[in-house]
Motif scaffolding. Structure first.
Motif, PDB file in Angstrom:
ATOM      1  N   GLY A   1       0.779  -1.239   0.000  1.00  0.00           N
ATOM      2  CA  GLY A   1       0.000   0.000   0.000  1.00  0.00           C
ATOM      3  C   GLY A   1       0.804   1.278   0.000  1.00  0.00           C
ATOM      4  N   GLY A   2       2.143   1.175   0.103  1.00  0.00           N
ATOM      5  CA  GLY A   2       2.965   2.380   0.081  1.00  0.00           C
ATOM      6  C   GLY A   2       2.743   3.311   1.266  1.00  0.00           C
ATOM      7  N   VAL A   3       2.379   2.769   2.419  1.00  0.00           N
ATOM      8  CA  VAL A   3       2.121   3.579   3.610  1.00  0.00           C
ATOM      9  C   VAL A   3       2.980   3.072   4.768  1.00  0.00           C
ATOM     10  CG1 VAL A   3      -0.249   4.148   2.955  1.00  0.00           C
ATOM     11  CG2 VAL A   3       0.198   2.068   4.295  1.00  0.00           C
ATOM     12  N   THR A   4       3.039   3.877   5.823  1.00  0.00           N
ATOM     13  CA  THR A   4       3.737   3.433   7.030  1.00  0.00           C
ATOM     14  C   THR A   4       2.811   2.550   7.862  1.00  0.00           C
ATOM     15  OG1 THR A   4       3.001   5.308   8.355  1.00  0.00           O
ATOM     16  CG2 THR A   4       5.048   5.590   7.092  1.00  0.00           C
ATOM     17  N   VAL A   5       3.385   1.922   8.883  1.00  0.00           N
ATOM     18  CA  VAL A   5       2.577   1.098   9.792  1.00  0.00           C
ATOM     19  C   VAL A   5       1.489   1.954  10.451  1.00  0.00           C
ATOM     20  CG1 VAL A   5       2.641  -0.153  11.996  1.00  0.00           C
ATOM     21  CG2 VAL A   5       4.349  -0.638  10.234  1.00  0.00           C
ATOM     22  N   ALA A   6       1.853   3.163  10.889  1.00  0.00           N
ATOM     23  CA  ALA A   6       0.880   4.049  11.537  1.00  0.00           C
ATOM     24  C   ALA A   6      -0.246   4.427  10.581  1.00  0.00           C
ATOM     25  CB  ALA A   6       1.578   5.312  12.048  1.00  0.00           C
ATOM     26  N   GLU A   7       0.099   4.700   9.356  1.00  0.00           N
ATOM     27  CA  GLU A   7      -0.924   5.061   8.360  1.00  0.00           C
ATOM     28  C   GLU A   7      -1.825   3.875   8.042  1.00  0.00           C
ATOM     29  OE1 GLU A   7       1.615   8.506   5.941  1.00  0.00           O
ATOM     30  OE2 GLU A   7       1.786   6.390   5.375  1.00  0.00           O
ATOM     31  N   LYS A   8      -1.240   2.698   7.975  1.00  0.00           N
ATOM     32  CA  LYS A   8      -2.034   1.484   7.729  1.00  0.00           C
ATOM     33  C   LYS A   8      -3.028   1.270   8.870  1.00  0.00           C
ATOM     34  CE  LYS A   8      -3.289  -2.483   5.929  1.00  0.00           C
ATOM     35  NZ  LYS A   8      -4.078  -2.529   4.671  1.00  0.00           N
ATOM     36  N   LEU A   9      -2.587   1.500  10.097  1.00  0.00           N
ATOM     37  CA  LEU A   9      -3.475   1.340  11.241  1.00  0.00           C
ATOM     38  C   LEU A   9      -4.623   2.350  11.186  1.00  0.00           C
ATOM     39  CD1 LEU A   9      -4.019  -0.203  13.858  1.00  0.00           C
ATOM     40  CD2 LEU A   9      -2.582   1.455  15.050  1.00  0.00           C
ATOM     41  N   THR A  10      -4.307   3.586  10.782  1.00  0.00           N
ATOM     42  CA  THR A  10      -5.350   4.601  10.647  1.00  0.00           C
ATOM     43  C   THR A  10      -6.382   4.178   9.609  1.00  0.00           C
ATOM     44  OG1 THR A  10      -3.811   6.383  11.247  1.00  0.00           O
ATOM     45  CG2 THR A  10      -5.805   7.021  10.057  1.00  0.00           C
ATOM     46  N   ASN A  11      -5.914   3.624   8.496  1.00  0.00           N
ATOM     47  CA  ASN A  11      -6.821   3.131   7.460  1.00  0.00           C
ATOM     48  C   ASN A  11      -7.685   1.982   7.976  1.00  0.00           C
ATOM     49  OD1 ASN A  11      -5.650   4.969   5.717  1.00  0.00           O
ATOM     50  ND2 ASN A  11      -4.270   3.471   4.759  1.00  0.00           N
ATOM     51  N   LEU A  12      -7.073   1.135   8.805  1.00  0.00           N
ATOM     52  CA  LEU A  12      -7.790  -0.012   9.369  1.00  0.00           C
ATOM     53  C   LEU A  12      -8.892   0.454  10.327  1.00  0.00           C
ATOM     54  CD1 LEU A  12      -7.379  -3.045   8.903  1.00  0.00           C
ATOM     55  CD2 LEU A  12      -6.038  -3.124  11.001  1.00  0.00           C
ATOM     56  N   VAL A  13      -8.589   1.489  11.088  1.00  0.00           N
ATOM     57  CA  VAL A  13      -9.590   2.066  11.992  1.00  0.00           C
ATOM     58  C   VAL A  13     -10.798   2.551  11.198  1.00  0.00           C
ATOM     59  CG1 VAL A  13     -10.075   3.999  13.548  1.00  0.00           C
ATOM     60  CG2 VAL A  13      -7.949   2.711  13.799  1.00  0.00           C
ATOM     61  N   ALA A  14     -10.524   3.221  10.085  1.00  0.00           N
ATOM     62  CA  ALA A  14     -11.608   3.736   9.241  1.00  0.00           C
ATOM     63  C   ALA A  14     -12.411   2.601   8.605  1.00  0.00           C
ATOM     64  CB  ALA A  14     -11.033   4.635   8.160  1.00  0.00           C
ATOM     65  N   THR A  15     -11.730   1.523   8.258  1.00  0.00           N
ATOM     66  CA  THR A  15     -12.400   0.402   7.590  1.00  0.00           C
ATOM     67  C   THR A  15     -13.240  -0.418   8.564  1.00  0.00           C
ATOM     68  OG1 THR A  15     -10.601   0.240   5.988  1.00  0.00           O
ATOM     69  CG2 THR A  15     -12.035  -1.689   6.217  1.00  0.00           C
ATOM     70  N   ILE A  16     -12.663  -0.761   9.715  1.00  0.00           N
ATOM     71  CA  ILE A  16     -13.336  -1.632  10.679  1.00  0.00           C
ATOM     72  C   ILE A  16     -14.292  -0.850  11.579  1.00  0.00           C
ATOM     73  CG2 ILE A  16     -12.957  -3.219  12.620  1.00  0.00           C
ATOM     74  CD1 ILE A  16     -10.411  -4.148  11.260  1.00  0.00           C
ATOM     75  N   GLY A  17     -13.955   0.402  11.844  1.00  0.00           N
ATOM     76  CA  GLY A  17     -14.855   1.232  12.633  1.00  0.00           C
ATOM     77  C   GLY A  17     -14.641   1.173  14.130  1.00  0.00           C
TER      78      GLY A  17
END
Length: 307
Positions: free
Chosen positions: A117-133
C-alpha cells in the motif's frame, strides 16, 4: 494530608482483598499511598496480596514470531473482542510482528514502511480504523535475539497462528541441536505463560521490590515474639521462598511439577552435549496494566431517555 476518596478505598480493596474500614485506615496511615497501604495491611495480617496484578482491560491480539536467531512480540489493541477474529486485523498484527524483528522501539515501528500500500505502519493502522470502525492502538513491542542458539515462542489462547491473548519469547544460547533447543524453548515458554515470573535470575530481581518484601516479612516475623537472630533466619527462609515464586530459574517447572527450571536447563545441556544458557524471556499479556472503564448501561439508557 491526602484526601481519602471512595475511589481510592475501592482501588485498595480490589488490590488487597481487605475490608473497607481496614483499607480506609491503611490509606489514612500512609497518606493515600496505595503501595504503602498494601504493605501496611500485609504487616497487620489484613491483606494476602503481595502486589497489584495488572488488570486486563483492552481487547485485541498479541503477535509472536521467531525467525533465525531473533524473536518479537507486538500488542495491538482494539475496543472489542470481535476485532480479534477479523481477518484484516489479524493480517495487520501478523505483518507488524514480523517487522518488529528488526528491533528498535514502538515509534520506530510505527514509522516503518508497511509491506503493502505504500504507507507506514501508523498510516495502515489509521486506514484499518476507518475500515473496521473501531479505535485501535499499536501499544508495545519486544524483541530478543541470540548469538548462537534459538529464540522460541509460545502463544496462549491463540486466535490464529502466532497470535493470541498471551505471547512469550524465550532465548537459549547454545551450539547444540537447534530442533531440540526449539522444543526445550517452547516448553519453557509455556511455563512462563503459566507461572508469570518477574525476573530471570536472583541477580536481576528488582531491588526495590525485594526491599519492600523483606520489610513486610520482617514485620510479620516480629509478630512471633522470637529473638532477632531467629527472626533474621525466618526472613531469609521466606526470601528464598519469594525467589522461588518470582525468579524463572528458581521456579518449579510447570511441565513436570518437580524440577527447578535451572535443573531442566542443566539436564538439557548434558543431553545435548553442549552448554545451554537461558539468557532472557519476555511475557506479554493482552491489556495488562490498562484500566477498563466501568460502564453502567442502565444509567446510560436512562440518561439517553432524559435527553
Amino acid at each position: 494530608m491526602a484526601e481519602i476518596t471512595a475511589a481510592l478505598v475501592k482501588e485498595l480493596r480490589e488490590t488487597s482483598g481487605a475490608g473497607m474500614m481496614d483499607c480506609k485506615k491503611a490509606l489514612g496511615e500512609t497518606n493515600g499511598d496505595i503501595e504503602a497501604a498494601v504493605d501496611w495491611l500485609r504487616k497487620k495480617g489484613l491483606a494476602a496480596a503481595a502486589k497489584k496484578a495488572g488488570r486486563v482491560a483492552a481487547e485485541g491480539l498479541v503477535g509472536a514470531v521467531a525467525e533465525g536467531k531473533a524473536g518479537a512480540l507486538v500488542e495491538v489493541n482494539a475496543e472489542t473482542d470481535f476485532v480479534a477474529r477479523n481477518d484484516q486485523f489479524q493480517g495487520f498484527v501478523s505483518a507488524v510482528t514480523k517487522l518488529a524483528l528488526a528491533g528498535g522501539d514502538i515509534e520506530a515501528l510505527k514509522a516503518t514502511k508497511y509491506p503493502e500500500g505504500g504507507v507506514t505502519v501508523a498510516e495502515k493502522l489509521t486506514n484499518l480504523v476507518a475500515t473496521i470502525g473501531e479505535n485501535m492502538n499499536l501499544r508495545r513491542m519486544a524483541q530478543l535475539s541470540v548469538k548462537d542458539g534459538v529464540v522460541a515462542t509460545y502463544v496462549h489462547n491463540a486466535a490464529a497462528p502466532g497470535m493470541g491473548k498471551i505471547g512469550v519469547l524465550v532465548a537459549l544460547e547454545s551450539t547444540g541441536d537447534a530442533a531440540k533447543l526449539q522444543a526445550l524453548g517452547k516448553q519453557i515458554a509455556m511455563h512462563v505463560a503459566a507461572a508469570n515470573p518477574q525476573s530471570l535470575d536472583i541477580g536481576s530481581v528488582d531491588q526495590d521490590a525485594l526491599a519492600r518484601e523483606r520489610d513486610v516479612l520482617s514485620e510479620q516475623a516480629r509478630g512471633s515474639g522470637k529473638p532477632e537472630e531467629i527472626i533474621a533466619k525466618m526472613v531469609e527462609g521466606r526470601i528464598r521462598k519469594y525467589y522461588e515464586e518470582v525468579v524463572l530459574l528458581e521456579q518449579v517447572y510447570a511441565i513436570d511439577g518437580e524440577s527447578r527450571v535451572k535443573q531442566v536447563v542443566e539436564k538439557a545441556a548434558k543431553e545435548l552435549g553442549a552448554p545451554v544458557k537461558l539468557t532472557g524471556f519476555v511475557r506479554m499479556a493482552l491489556g495488562e496494566g490498562i484500566e477498563k472503564e466501568e460502564k453502567d448501561f442502565a444509567s446510560e439508557v436512562a440518561a439517553q431517555l432524559r435527553a
